[in-house]
Write a protein that holds these residues in place. Structure first.
Motif, PDB file in Angstrom:
ATOM      1  N   THR A 204       0.793  -1.280   0.057  1.00 21.16           N
ATOM      2  CA  THR A 204      -0.020   0.013   0.431  1.00 21.16           C
ATOM      3  C   THR A 204       1.064   1.417   0.446  1.00 21.16           C
ATOM      4  OG1 THR A 204      -0.120   0.067   2.583  1.00 21.16           O
ATOM      5  CG2 THR A 204      -1.585  -0.683   1.244  1.00 21.16           C
ATOM      6  N   ALA A 205       0.445   2.159  -0.114  1.00 25.20           N
ATOM      7  CA  ALA A 205       1.181   3.423  -0.662  1.00 25.20           C
ATOM      8  C   ALA A 205       0.968   4.467   0.885  1.00 25.20           C
ATOM      9  CB  ALA A 205       0.289   4.341  -1.030  1.00 25.20           C
ATOM     10  N   SER A 206       2.484   5.055   1.217  1.00 21.93           N
ATOM     11  CA  SER A 206       2.181   5.429   2.302  1.00 21.93           C
ATOM     12  C   SER A 206       1.027   6.335   3.141  1.00 21.93           C
ATOM     13  CB  SER A 206       3.966   5.879   3.016  1.00 21.93           C
ATOM     14  OG  SER A 206       3.497   6.913   1.917  1.00 21.93           O
ATOM     15  N   ALA A 207       1.318   6.725   4.006  1.00 28.87           N
ATOM     16  CA  ALA A 207       0.130   7.646   4.693  1.00 28.87           C
ATOM     17  C   ALA A 207       0.816   8.902   4.691  1.00 28.87           C
ATOM     18  CB  ALA A 207      -0.911   7.283   6.240  1.00 28.87           C
ATOM     19  N   GLN A 208       1.188   9.580   3.877  1.00 27.77           N
ATOM     20  CA  GLN A 208       1.874  11.255   3.727  1.00 27.77           C
ATOM     21  C   GLN A 208       1.376  12.153   2.647  1.00 27.77           C
ATOM     22  OE1 GLN A 208       5.446   8.601   3.440  1.00 27.77           O
ATOM     23  NE2 GLN A 208       6.608   9.848   4.495  1.00 27.77           N
ATOM     24  N   ILE A 209       1.511  12.993   2.022  1.00 26.54           N
ATOM     25  CA  ILE A 209       2.051  13.802   1.380  1.00 26.54           C
ATOM     26  C   ILE A 209       2.213  12.951   0.217  1.00 26.54           C
ATOM     27  CG2 ILE A 209       1.189  15.874   2.510  1.00 26.54           C
ATOM     28  CD1 ILE A 209       3.255  17.289   1.089  1.00 26.54           C
ATOM     29  N   SER A 210       1.791  13.117  -1.009  1.00 19.70           N
ATOM     30  CA  SER A 210       2.722  12.534  -2.209  1.00 19.70           C
ATOM     31  C   SER A 210       3.349  13.737  -2.860  1.00 19.70           C
ATOM     32  CB  SER A 210       1.147  13.536  -3.527  1.00 19.70           C
ATOM     33  OG  SER A 210       0.505  12.217  -3.279  1.00 19.70           O
ATOM     34  N   GLU A 211       5.403  13.036  -2.755  1.00 19.31           N
ATOM     35  CA  GLU A 211       6.308  13.785  -3.257  1.00 19.31           C
ATOM     36  C   GLU A 211       7.057  12.600  -3.610  1.00 19.31           C
ATOM     37  OE1 GLU A 211       7.953  16.980  -0.239  1.00 19.31           O
ATOM     38  OE2 GLU A 211       6.905  15.300   1.041  1.00 19.31           O
ATOM     39  N   SER A 212       8.111  12.565  -4.610  1.00 15.69           N
ATOM     40  CA  SER A 212       8.933  11.727  -5.023  1.00 15.69           C
ATOM     41  C   SER A 212      10.608  11.992  -3.516  1.00 15.69           C
ATOM     42  CB  SER A 212       9.613  11.821  -6.826  1.00 15.69           C
ATOM     43  OG  SER A 212       8.333  12.338  -7.249  1.00 15.69           O
ATOM     44  N   PHE A 213      10.819  11.808  -3.209  1.00 11.88           N
ATOM     45  CA  PHE A 213      11.903  11.553  -3.166  1.00 11.88           C
ATOM     46  C   PHE A 213      13.386  11.209  -3.924  1.00 11.88           C
ATOM     47  CE2 PHE A 213       9.426  11.956  -0.094  1.00 11.88           C
ATOM     48  CZ  PHE A 213      10.066  13.386   0.333  1.00 11.88           C
ATOM     49  N   GLY A 214      14.732  11.418  -4.276  1.00 15.81           N
ATOM     50  CA  GLY A 214      15.939  11.091  -5.125  1.00 15.81           C
ATOM     51  C   GLY A 214      15.667  11.367  -5.837  1.00 15.81           C
ATOM     52  N   SER A 215      16.663   9.780  -6.852  1.00 14.95           N
ATOM     53  CA  SER A 215      16.518  10.111  -8.633  1.00 14.95           C
ATOM     54  C   SER A 215      16.072   9.121  -9.306  1.00 14.95           C
ATOM     55  CB  SER A 215      17.931  10.790  -8.780  1.00 14.95           C
ATOM     56  OG  SER A 215      18.366   8.692  -8.548  1.00 14.95           O
ATOM     57  N   TYR A 216      15.202   8.579 -10.004  1.00 13.60           N
ATOM     58  CA  TYR A 216      14.470   7.730 -11.413  1.00 13.60           C
ATOM     59  C   TYR A 216      14.933   6.376 -10.803  1.00 13.60           C
ATOM     60  CZ  TYR A 216      13.019  11.726 -13.010  1.00 13.60           C
ATOM     61  OH  TYR A 216      12.395  12.966 -13.782  1.00 13.60           O
ATOM     62  N   SER A 217      16.718   6.769 -10.693  1.00  8.45           N
ATOM     63  CA  SER A 217      17.148   5.007 -10.241  1.00  8.45           C
ATOM     64  C   SER A 217      17.358   4.241  -8.583  1.00  8.45           C
ATOM     65  CB  SER A 217      17.664   4.584 -11.605  1.00  8.45           C
ATOM     66  OG  SER A 217      19.030   5.585 -11.473  1.00  8.45           O
ATOM     67  N   ARG A 218      17.750   5.752  -7.867  1.00  5.62           N
ATOM     68  CA  ARG A 218      17.928   5.928  -6.508  1.00  5.62           C
ATOM     69  C   ARG A 218      17.273   6.297  -5.400  1.00  5.62           C
ATOM     70  NH1 ARG A 218      23.994   4.276  -4.819  1.00  5.62           N
ATOM     71  NH2 ARG A 218      23.532   2.648  -6.711  1.00  5.62           N
ATOM     72  N   GLY A 219      14.851   6.029  -5.488  1.00  2.00           N
ATOM     73  CA  GLY A 219      14.639   6.656  -4.777  1.00  2.00           C
ATOM     74  C   GLY A 219      12.883   6.024  -3.995  1.00  2.00           C
ATOM     75  N   CYS A 220      12.228   7.363  -3.914  1.00  3.81           N
ATOM     76  CA  CYS A 220      11.351   6.743  -3.433  1.00  3.81           C
ATOM     77  C   CYS A 220      10.078   7.275  -3.616  1.00  3.81           C
ATOM     78  CB  CYS A 220      11.112   5.843  -1.518  1.00  3.81           C
ATOM     79  SG  CYS A 220      11.986   7.147  -0.529  1.00  3.81           S
ATOM     80  N   GLN A 221       8.411   6.844  -3.314  1.00  2.00           N
ATOM     81  CA  GLN A 221       7.734   8.137  -3.583  1.00  2.00           C
ATOM     82  C   GLN A 221       6.775   8.014  -2.028  1.00  2.00           C
ATOM     83  OE1 GLN A 221       4.498   7.168  -6.646  1.00  2.00           O
ATOM     84  NE2 GLN A 221       5.452   4.864  -6.688  1.00  2.00           N
ATOM     85  N   ALA A 222       6.077   8.847  -1.525  1.00  2.00           N
ATOM     86  CA  ALA A 222       5.036   8.983  -1.157  1.00  2.00           C
ATOM     87  C   ALA A 222       3.647   9.170  -1.052  1.00  2.00           C
ATOM     88  CB  ALA A 222       5.830  10.154   0.177  1.00  2.00           C
ATOM     89  N   GLY A 223       3.272   8.463  -0.461  1.00  2.00           N
ATOM     90  CA  GLY A 223       1.417   9.083  -1.082  1.00  2.00           C
ATOM     91  C   GLY A 223       1.148   9.124  -1.965  1.00  2.00           C
ATOM     92  N   ALA A 224       1.165   7.993  -2.915  1.00  2.00           N
ATOM     93  CA  ALA A 224       1.316   7.689  -4.399  1.00  2.00           C
ATOM     94  C   ALA A 224      -0.345   7.516  -4.611  1.00  2.00           C
ATOM     95  CB  ALA A 224       2.272   6.086  -4.436  1.00  2.00           C
ATOM     96  N   VAL A 225      -0.224   7.910  -5.717  1.00  2.00           N
ATOM     97  CA  VAL A 225      -2.252   6.918  -5.563  1.00  2.00           C
ATOM     98  C   VAL A 225      -2.366   5.813  -6.902  1.00  2.00           C
ATOM     99  CG1 VAL A 225      -3.009   9.291  -5.322  1.00  2.00           C
ATOM    100  CG2 VAL A 225      -1.688   9.062  -7.627  1.00  2.00           C
ATOM    101  N   GLN A 226      -3.355   5.022  -7.071  1.00  2.00           N
ATOM    102  CA  GLN A 226      -2.836   4.356  -8.340  1.00  2.00           C
ATOM    103  C   GLN A 226      -4.421   5.256  -9.253  1.00  2.00           C
ATOM    104  OE1 GLN A 226      -4.628   0.998  -6.322  1.00  2.00           O
ATOM    105  NE2 GLN A 226      -3.558   0.098  -7.362  1.00  2.00           N
ATOM    106  N   LEU A 227      -3.761   4.801 -10.454  1.00  2.00           N
ATOM    107  CA  LEU A 227      -4.890   4.961 -11.644  1.00  2.00           C
ATOM    108  C   LEU A 227      -5.706   3.448 -11.693  1.00  2.00           C
ATOM    109  CD1 LEU A 227      -4.778   6.484 -14.416  1.00  2.00           C
ATOM    110  CD2 LEU A 227      -4.090   4.538 -15.453  1.00  2.00           C
ATOM    111  N   PRO A 228      -7.604   3.649 -11.989  1.00  2.00           N
ATOM    112  CA  PRO A 228      -7.977   3.218 -11.530  1.00  2.00           C
ATOM    113  C   PRO A 228      -7.698   1.530 -13.056  1.00  2.00           C
ATOM    114  CG  PRO A 228      -9.228   5.049 -11.604  1.00  2.00           C
ATOM    115  CD  PRO A 228      -7.558   4.959 -12.423  1.00  2.00           C
ATOM    116  N   GLU A 229      -8.226   0.630 -12.417  1.00  2.00           N
ATOM    117  CA  GLU A 229      -7.840  -0.956 -13.157  1.00  2.00           C
ATOM    118  C   GLU A 229      -7.836  -0.479 -14.437  1.00  2.00           C
ATOM    119  OE1 GLU A 229      -8.751  -4.201 -11.693  1.00  2.00           O
ATOM    120  OE2 GLU A 229      -7.838  -3.843  -9.930  1.00  2.00           O
TER     121      GLU A 229
END
Length: 312
Positions: free
Chosen positions: A60-85
């Motif tokens: 599941t996503a983290s319970a945080q505001i949506s943010e990207s951290f680090g670089s595309y190949s060494r990072g993570c994302q907070a508060g991610a959302v999903q596109l409906p299936e």
């Protein structure tokens, strides 16, 4: 679980996105670090936990505001959302991978691109391949990038149905566009593919798009007007079953690191060199330095914020 999360995403207004093929990793990042947001955790330089073993099992996503951290190949994302299936002009593929998570800007981009795709002859929208894991980070298999919620794979297969079952999304495969190991396009390639790639490249949210070299050379030969969009189309190995869209860090994203921009110009000469090297491979350089194999990325090598993301 995936279906439940998707339904929940719709209920609370979250967007949802899942991906489908994997490809060769994009080039190493030449990042321009921003000023990272302070983390409530300090990074233990001795934290040798393998990062993919941490992030690869978070469902599941983290319970945080949506943010990207680090670089595309060494990072993570907070508060991610999903596109409906399934949406009016898209379907997320390979639902079992649970890689249909991204930052809101990426989900919005996919929705917009899919609506344009539905206007193209022979296309009812798009099939969406891998985006990111629920909290980004290194994956258990496949991509070296796709870690910050700003990457998305779009299948080359034009959808003729947007009512695929979950089982069909696991078994259906995209189709290859390449011939001669990627030096040329094959008979599956159409002008509509170029139109879709051009639309994606002209979007100001997009930093670059990876596609096999022969496709870039073909588009270079066809474009007779404004060629500025070709700059964002970058040749790379694989990427003949799908093309890989990489978005820039959102404005004001302090902990997100952009890749260095592509060199100026349309990049067509560079793509032609890729093709020439495919058709006539240069001899190996006996003086080329040997790069020792690198071990998997550890938690200590990720930005400090990623420890918070994993814990929340």
């Amino acid at each position: 679980m995936v279906r439940f999360l998707t339904i929940l995403g719709l209920t609370i207004g979250l967007a949802a996105c899942q991906s489908g093929g994997s490809g060769s990793p994009p080039p190493a990042e030449n990042a321009n670090p921003g000023a990272p947001r302070a983390s409530s955790q300090s990074v233990d330089p001795g934290d040798s936990r393998v990062a993919k073993e941490v992030f690869g099992y978070l469902s599941t996503a983290s319970a945080q505001i949506s943010e990207s951290f680090g670089s595309y190949s060494r990072g993570c994302q907070a508060g991610a959302v999903q596109l409906p299936e399934t949406g009016p002009t898209w379907q997320a593929m390979r639902l079992s991978r649970n890689r249909n998570w991204a930052q809101p800007i990426t989900v919005d981009f996919v929705r917009d691109l899919s609506a344009f795709a539905a206007t193209l002859p022979g296309w009812n929208g798009i099939y969406v391949g891998d985006m990111s894991q629920p909290r980004g980070g290194p994956m258990l298999s496949g991509h070296a990038s796709h870690q910050t919620g700003l990457d998305a794979d779009i299948w080359m297969l034009p959808p003729d149905r947007l009512d695929l079952s979950a089982a069909e999304r696991e078994s259906l495969s995209s189709i290859s566009m390449r011939r001669a190991e990627g030096a040329y396009v094959n008979g599956n390639w159409t002008p509509a593919h170029m139109a879709l790639l051009r639309r994606a490249a002209e979007d100001p949210r997009v930093a670059r798009i990876f596609v096999f070299p022969g496709a870039k050379v073909w588009m270079c030969g066809q474009e007779t007007g404004d060629r500025a969009w070709l700059n964002k189309i970058r040749p790379w190995w694989g990427h003949h079953y799908h093309f890989h869209v990489r978005l820039s860090c959102p404005a004001g994203a302090m902990g997100c690191e952009n890749q260095a921009p592509p060199p100026p110009g349309d990049g067509c000469a560079d793509a032609q060199q890729w093709v020439d090297n495919i058709l006539n491979p240069p001899p190996p350089d006996p003086n080329a330095p040997t790069t020792p194999p690198r071990g998997p990325v550890t938690m200590a090598q990720l930005p400090a914020q990623c420890h918070d993301v994993a814990a929340n």
